[in-house]
Design a protein around this motif. Sequence first.
Motif, short mmCIF file in Angstrom:
data_model
loop_
_atom_site.label_atom_id
_atom_site.label_comp_id
_atom_site.label_asym_id
_atom_site.label_seq_id
_atom_site.Cartn_x
_atom_site.Cartn_y
_atom_site.Cartn_z
N LYS A 1 -18.85 13.89 -66.22
CA LYS A 1 -19.16 12.89 -65.20
C LYS A 1 -18.44 13.17 -63.89
CE LYS A 1 -20.05 9.10 -68.43
NZ LYS A 1 -19.66 7.72 -68.84
N LEU A 2 -17.35 13.94 -63.97
CA LEU A 2 -16.50 14.20 -62.82
C LEU A 2 -16.43 15.70 -62.56
CD1 LEU A 2 -14.30 13.33 -60.73
CD2 LEU A 2 -12.65 13.41 -62.62
N LEU A 3 -16.56 16.09 -61.29
CA LEU A 3 -16.48 17.49 -60.89
C LEU A 3 -15.34 17.65 -59.90
CD1 LEU A 3 -17.92 20.24 -61.28
CD2 LEU A 3 -19.34 19.67 -59.30
N LEU A 4 -14.35 18.47 -60.25
CA LEU A 4 -13.20 18.75 -59.39
C LEU A 4 -13.38 20.13 -58.77
CD1 LEU A 4 -10.38 17.55 -61.83
CD2 LEU A 4 -11.59 16.20 -60.10
N MET A 5 -13.30 20.22 -57.44
CA MET A 5 -13.61 21.46 -56.74
C MET A 5 -12.49 21.80 -55.75
SD MET A 5 -17.70 20.79 -56.06
CE MET A 5 -18.12 22.53 -56.09
N ASP A 6 -11.84 22.94 -55.98
CA ASP A 6 -10.71 23.35 -55.16
C ASP A 6 -11.13 24.42 -54.15
OD1 ASP A 6 -8.25 23.84 -54.09
OD2 ASP A 6 -7.39 24.77 -55.88
N GLU A 7 -11.51 24.00 -52.96
CA GLU A 7 -11.93 24.92 -51.90
C GLU A 7 -12.90 25.99 -52.40
OE1 GLU A 7 -9.28 25.90 -48.51
OE2 GLU A 7 -7.70 25.46 -49.95
N PRO A 8 -13.99 25.61 -53.03
CA PRO A 8 -14.87 26.62 -53.64
C PRO A 8 -15.57 27.53 -52.63
CG PRO A 8 -15.92 24.47 -53.65
CD PRO A 8 -14.51 24.25 -53.21
N PHE A 9 -15.68 27.09 -51.36
CA PHE A 9 -16.42 27.89 -50.38
C PHE A 9 -15.50 28.46 -49.30
CE2 PHE A 9 -19.60 24.31 -51.33
CZ PHE A 9 -20.00 24.91 -52.51
N GLY A 10 -14.20 28.35 -49.48
CA GLY A 10 -13.26 28.74 -48.44
C GLY A 10 -13.29 30.20 -48.06
#
Length: 258
Positions: free
Chosen positions: A156-165
């Motif tokens: 239900k939750l998506l955590l994204m750490d600068e995926p396009f940086g």
Amino acid sequence: MAAAVIEAKDLSLTFQTADSPVYALSKVNLTVADGDFVSFIGPSGCGKTTLLRVIADLEQATSGSLTVNGLTPHAARLARAYGYVFQAPGLFPWRTVEKNVALPLEIMGIEGAAERVKRNLDLVNLGGFEKKFPWQLSGGMQQRVSIARALAFDPKLLLMDEPFGALDEIVRDKLNQQLLDLWARTLKTVVFVTHSIPEAVFLSTKIVVMSPRPGRIIDVIETNLPRDRTLDFREAPEFLKLAHRVREGLKAGHSYED
């Protein structure tokens, strides 16, 4: 009112070093509601990735409280409450695209992997690339594979750490639009770390502006933007007004470092 997916109260984290303690987070108070797209933005060292890692149970807070879907971060991780997308795709070069996406399902022993893999590759517009290897894909396509992998068990939750940086601006713009479309279709709750003001404003329902030393929240901005926005919307007056507020918050936060 939507239910709270993430609830942080007076959350602090201090790293002990040989020289002196490092105050990574200080008294963070934050609520992320079901269906929100929340971006953490701030300069390097402000604690935005650290906060994401605490939510994911990759770091443990020193004090305060945090719940994820009503559970402790550790219990939420064991309950597979979230998917995590790192800064780099982290794909195994010897596995095909479909095998990379299926990896979490294999580890968890979840059946019906082929159907789930197909559905999630279609969500990120990579249908037909199942048999390709990571080295045959562009950087943007590899990152979309990593998103499909994070969605494999339908969290239900998506955590994204600068995926396009690390991507160029043209590719980044395209992936921003695709991510916004994916969010609208899946109704996931997304927490997203970024250094980019336009990216934060374009994607988010809520922007959390953070300041370093110690890492803390200095502003929480509700965007109230339409969900069906396109990249052209970045020229709209309301977009520019929000970007200005974020920029002013970041400037104010930097004053503490002087």
